[in-house]
Design a protein around this motif. Structure first.
Motif, short mmCIF file in Angstrom:
data_model
loop_
_atom_site.label_atom_id
_atom_site.label_comp_id
_atom_site.label_asym_id
_atom_site.label_seq_id
_atom_site.Cartn_x
_atom_site.Cartn_y
_atom_site.Cartn_z
N LEU A 48 35.42 -36.70 4.43
CA LEU A 48 34.34 -36.15 5.40
C LEU A 48 32.99 -36.17 4.52
CD1 LEU A 48 33.41 -35.73 8.16
CD2 LEU A 48 33.92 -33.32 7.80
N ASN A 49 33.05 -35.42 3.26
CA ASN A 49 31.71 -35.33 2.36
C ASN A 49 31.18 -36.44 2.38
OD1 ASN A 49 30.22 -33.77 0.67
ND2 ASN A 49 31.29 -34.68 -1.05
N THR A 50 31.99 -37.58 1.86
CA THR A 50 31.53 -38.90 1.42
C THR A 50 30.97 -39.60 2.70
OG1 THR A 50 33.29 -39.15 -0.24
CG2 THR A 50 31.80 -40.97 0.37
N GLY A 51 31.52 -39.59 3.78
CA GLY A 51 31.47 -40.35 5.00
C GLY A 51 30.18 -39.83 5.37
N ASN A 52 29.98 -38.62 5.80
CA ASN A 52 28.97 -37.93 6.31
C ASN A 52 27.45 -38.12 5.68
OD1 ASN A 52 27.32 -35.06 7.07
ND2 ASN A 52 28.55 -35.87 8.95
N ASN A 53 27.69 -37.89 4.41
CA ASN A 53 26.38 -38.22 3.61
C ASN A 53 25.85 -39.60 3.57
OD1 ASN A 53 25.14 -35.55 2.29
ND2 ASN A 53 27.55 -35.52 2.00
N THR A 54 27.17 -40.52 3.50
CA THR A 54 26.64 -42.10 3.45
C THR A 54 26.00 -42.28 4.63
OG1 THR A 54 28.32 -42.36 1.82
CG2 THR A 54 27.48 -44.27 2.97
N TYR A 55 26.48 -42.23 5.76
CA TYR A 55 25.68 -42.51 6.88
C TYR A 55 24.34 -41.94 7.20
CZ TYR A 55 25.34 -39.04 10.87
OH TYR A 55 24.81 -38.11 11.77
N LYS A 56 24.06 -40.62 6.78
CA LYS A 56 22.97 -40.30 7.01
C LYS A 56 22.01 -40.82 6.05
CE LYS A 56 24.25 -35.93 9.13
NZ LYS A 56 24.45 -34.47 8.88
N ALA A 57 22.48 -41.13 4.59
CA ALA A 57 21.63 -41.76 3.62
C ALA A 57 21.18 -43.25 4.24
CB ALA A 57 22.30 -41.97 2.27
N VAL A 58 21.95 -43.91 4.69
CA VAL A 58 21.82 -45.26 5.17
C VAL A 58 20.86 -45.22 6.49
CG1 VAL A 58 22.89 -47.43 6.42
CG2 VAL A 58 24.10 -46.03 4.28
N GLN A 59 21.34 -44.23 7.28
CA GLN A 59 20.47 -44.04 8.53
C GLN A 59 19.20 -43.68 8.12
OE1 GLN A 59 21.33 -40.44 10.91
NE2 GLN A 59 20.55 -41.43 12.82
N SER B 143 17.32 -43.86 5.05
CA SER B 143 16.82 -44.55 4.03
C SER B 143 16.45 -46.33 4.44
CB SER B 143 17.59 -44.55 2.67
OG SER B 143 17.80 -43.24 2.21
N ALA B 144 17.51 -46.58 5.15
CA ALA B 144 17.56 -48.11 5.48
C ALA B 144 16.89 -48.23 6.79
CB ALA B 144 19.06 -48.83 5.28
N GLY B 145 16.70 -47.17 7.57
CA GLY B 145 15.96 -47.34 8.86
C GLY B 145 17.18 -47.81 9.93
N ALA B 146 18.32 -47.42 9.57
CA ALA B 146 19.68 -47.85 10.26
C ALA B 146 19.68 -47.04 11.74
CB ALA B 146 20.83 -47.80 9.67
N PHE B 147 19.93 -47.66 12.85
CA PHE B 147 19.87 -47.11 14.13
C PHE B 147 21.74 -46.73 14.37
CE2 PHE B 147 20.84 -47.00 18.60
CZ PHE B 147 20.02 -46.06 19.13
N ALA B 148 21.92 -45.34 14.23
CA ALA B 148 23.37 -44.96 14.26
C ALA B 148 23.83 -44.41 15.60
CB ALA B 148 23.54 -43.63 13.19
N VAL B 149 24.85 -44.83 16.11
CA VAL B 149 25.50 -44.67 17.41
C VAL B 149 26.79 -43.96 17.15
CG1 VAL B 149 26.14 -45.31 19.76
CG2 VAL B 149 24.45 -46.69 18.54
N GLY B 150 26.66 -42.46 17.57
CA GLY B 150 27.93 -41.75 17.32
C GLY B 150 27.54 -40.28 17.03
N PRO B 151 28.55 -39.65 16.68
CA PRO B 151 30.19 -40.12 16.42
C PRO B 151 30.94 -40.33 17.74
CG PRO B 151 29.79 -37.65 16.01
CD PRO B 151 28.42 -38.12 16.29
N VAL B 152 31.50 -41.43 17.38
CA VAL B 152 32.52 -41.86 18.64
C VAL B 152 33.54 -41.36 18.36
CG1 VAL B 152 33.44 -43.81 19.85
CG2 VAL B 152 31.01 -43.82 19.16
N LEU B 153 34.38 -40.34 19.24
CA LEU B 153 35.73 -39.93 19.08
C LEU B 153 36.73 -41.03 19.41
CD1 LEU B 153 35.33 -36.17 19.76
CD2 LEU B 153 34.73 -37.09 17.70
N GLN B 154 37.82 -41.03 18.55
CA GLN B 154 38.85 -41.87 18.96
C GLN B 154 40.48 -41.06 18.67
OE1 GLN B 154 37.57 -45.13 16.31
NE2 GLN B 154 38.20 -43.91 14.39
N GLY B 155 41.38 -41.51 19.48
CA GLY B 155 42.37 -40.71 19.36
C GLY B 155 42.77 -39.59 20.50
#
Length: 704
Positions: A647-658, A660-672
């Protein structure tokens, strides 16, 4: 070859901007690069062109979007003839069209342009552009028979001039006549005819437009209040009790500025939601004293109070000539217009009729459009526990206006209504429920006590627990009173998903393609999450960035397969990369070994899926790096589903990309989970909420 669509008409007053906006919405669902061209323009800003550029994030240079001015066109036609005029416009069009897959052409507007035979000019330009023609006929104030005749004449006129007409639109028809007009045209026209009723909210000016037109001074009010539609005008000169009886929802109260009693009374009625008004217009240049204005501001924060110099009669004369306009400054009108267009148009049929090309990749905008379209195609009911939150209310209005899903909002009902009234939001079609006073509370308490009896939960304790909006909303989903739930704009992730773990619980594992020989299912009962990362040129799926802190190898394999299934469900072809700090066999250690084992487990369960791991992020998404680090891989350099080791890697990476790269993030989408419950970031914007609700509605369409 570029495919072009030419939207035109036969006269002024048809309100065809709704159709132009709707067609642009459809084209951008299917085509990556869409251009806009207006053959002839008036001096001054082009509100619709600016709206299209803003809403659809067009990179087109505005200078390429038009042929010439009306004055220039009149001169060319008079001095050099129609052929020369058409030739120049065709050259300008093709200079634009070569850079786009599709072009939306906005026909001339019949606004006293001095051009003879304007209909014939539109028809000839459409033919020279190789464009399909969508004629629009206005029906406001006409009988059903008159509208029917005019539409048939419009079709005949363009058909006789050699135009390709895939469909015809009739707009602003009296709502009571809509079905009759539609049936008559279906029986007499050889092409589909879409009939749109007259919508008061589209014709209504905004309060800001009124203030501008009357050169008024805004004494009170915020941007949201000024954006309200003025659906009616109520002139106040009588005593307060009589004025209160005359108030209508969305009206502007017009009263002399020295009638403080009427100002305070109207705003008090608004504050109580009985009814919510759009604002107050004070005439005669008179202004209430500071004490009255301070009281007014406390009674109805944000509600506009505007002072004008004129008397009531000239003010009324000007008001009744104002008409609403679609522009980048009126986003709520835009959503209303699109909702009306989509409700009255067989959008899939129209896209096929105009033969719009289909891009080979899914762009972020196409992905977002498809979410709304899929949710709308099979409407579901979503509950929003944070019913008094401003962003949630704005998102609810968009969802309702676009017909994406049905909604329940939870919270004190009077508070929701007051907040909505202050924001000028119409929640008429939403269900408002207060968990603390709902008749469902006792039944929900009994159900929760039953589900949690093994944890020692008593009926009295359950009665308190289910008053919490997240627990109440989750029980609505569990009991089939709603199909899904979205929360988290002001609640923590734990507060949103804990009730789902306790009440809805995990889905029963299903065997999928490639089930291992030993019968091991394709996914284990774990709840995880993904973000849809909408980058400039593609959509990637990141998992898990919100739920599992440090998944083991088996859990990581489960997350990978769940994420692949979610990606595929939403149109992203799954090529799965399980990420690590080393690629292939280049590294060793417990962290790398975990990812390697997870990759082997996932491949064993789903040998039909392209899965690679361990792999570094750059090797997963960059073909040049992939060619060096992992040549020959079916995933490296082309990964669409990226699984993070913790989670540490994933959460920080998505926020960094969002960020720094101006990405549009939809989620989190829960599955299961057995039924869909989704979490929002507490920094979620209105658009984030809209798209998360749409995803939830789509998840609810899947059989349980």
């Amino acid at each position: 070859m570029t495919r072009s669509v030419y939207v035109t008409s036969i006269e002024r007053g048809d309100g065809r901007q709704i159709v132009e906006l709707g067609v642009m919405e459809l084209l951008t669902r299917r085509v990556d690069r869409v251009g806009v061209f207006r053959p002839l323009v008036h001096d001054g800003p082009d509100r619709l062109f600016d709206l299209l550029r803003s809403r659809y994030r067009l990179t087109q240079d505005p200078a390429t979007g038009y042929g010439m001015s009306y004055d220039e066109a009149s001169t060319v036609q008079a001095e050099e003839g129609t052929d020369e005029l058409v030739s120049r416009l065709v050259d300008r069009f093709h200079a634009l069209a070569r850079d786009y897959e599709a072009v939306l052409v906005l026909g001339t507007d019949y606004a006293g342009s001095q051009l003879p035979e304007e209909l014939a000019l539109n028809a000839r330009l459409a033919n020279e552009f190789g464009a399909a023609v969508l004629p629009v006929v206005g029906g406001r104030g006409q009988s059903a028979e008159s509208v029917h005749t005019e539409a048939r004449n419009a079709h005949r006129a363009y058909a006789q001039l050699g135009c390709e007409i895939p469909a015809l639109f009739v707009n602003r028809v009296t709502p009571a006549d809509r079905e009759e007009v539609r049936d008559q045209l279906a029986a007499h026209l050889p092409v589909p005819c879409y009939v749109l009723p007259d919508e008061p909210a589209l014709a209504a000016p905004t309060v800001a437009q009124i203030a501008q037109a009357l050169q008024g001074t805004v004494l009170l009010g915020d941007d949201a209040g000024l954006a309200r539609d003025a659906l009616d005008f109520v002139f106040g000169g009588a005593m307060l009790p009589n004025l209160l009886k005359a108030l209508t929802p969305g009206c502007v109260v017009i009263t002399p500025g020295d009638r403080a009693d009427l100002v305070v009374g109207a705003l008090a009625a608004h504050s109580a939601g009985n009814p919510p008004i759009a604002g107050v217009l004070l005439t005669l240049g008179e202004r209430p004293g500071k004490e009255i204005l301070a009281l007014a501001d406390r009674l109805a924060p944000g509600t506009p109070v505007i002072s004008v110099a004129g008397t009531s009669f000239p003010t009324a004369t000007q008001l009744f000539t104002l008409e609403g306009r679609l522009s980048a400054a009126t986003p709520r009108k835009v959503e209303t217009a699109l909702g009306l267009f989509e409700q009255c148009t067989a959008t899939g049929e129209l896209l096929d009729q105009i033969s719009a090309p289909r891009s080979t990749r899914i762009t972020p905008m196409m992905f977002q459009h498809q979410l709304l379209e899929r949710a709308r195609a099979d409407r579901r009911h979503v509950v929003l526990p944070e019913g008094t939150e401003e962003r949630v209310l704005h998102a609810a209005e968009v969802l309702l206006r676009r017909g994406v899903c049905d909604l329940s909002l939870l919270g004190p009902v009077d508070s929701i209504r007051k907040k909505a009234a202050d924001l000028g939001i119409d929640l008429g079609r939403a269900r408002l429920v207060d968990p603390t006073t709902s008749e469902l509370r006792d039944d929900f308490a009994a159900r929760y006590a039953e589900l949690r009896a093994h944890k020692g939960v008593t009926l009295d304790l359950a009665h308190d627990v289910v008053a919490d909006a997240n627990y109440f909303g989750t029980l609505m989903v569990e009991q089939g009173l709603a199909d899904g739930m979205v929360s988290g704009s002001v609640h923590s992730t734990a507060a949103t998903i804990r009730p789902a773990f306790e009440i809805i619980k995990t889905a029963t594992p299903k065997a999928g393609p490639g089930t291992a020989a030993g019968g091991e299912p394709a996914a284990a009962p774990i709840v995880s999450s993904v973000f849809f990362m909408c980058l400039a040129d593609r959509v990637l799926v990141y998992g898990d960035c919100a739920v599992n802190p440090d998944p083991g190898a088996r859990q990581l394999a489960d997350i990978a397969l769940q994420s692949a299934a979610t990606a595929e469900r939403f149109g992203v072809e799954p090529r799965i990369a399980l990420l690590s700090y080393s690629t292939g066999t280049s590294g060793a250690g417990a962290d790398v070994d975990k990812v390697r084992e997870a990759t082997e487990l996932a491949r064993a369960r789903r040998p039909d899926l392209p899965i690679e791991g361990p792999i570094q992020y750059d090797a997963a998404v960059d073909p040049v790096v992939a060619a060096t680090k992992l040549p020959g891989s079916a995933v490296a350099g082309r990964a669409t589903v990226l699984i993070f080791p913790d989670l540490n890697t994933g959460n920080n990476t998505y926020k960094a990309v969002q960020r720094s790269a101006g990405a549009f993030a939809v989620g989190p989408v829960l599955q299961g989970l057995r039924k869909p419950v989704n979490d929002l970031s507490r920094g979620a914007l209105v658009g984030d909420i809209v798209h998360t609700v749409a995803i939830t509605a789509i998840q609810a369409q899947e059989p349980g």
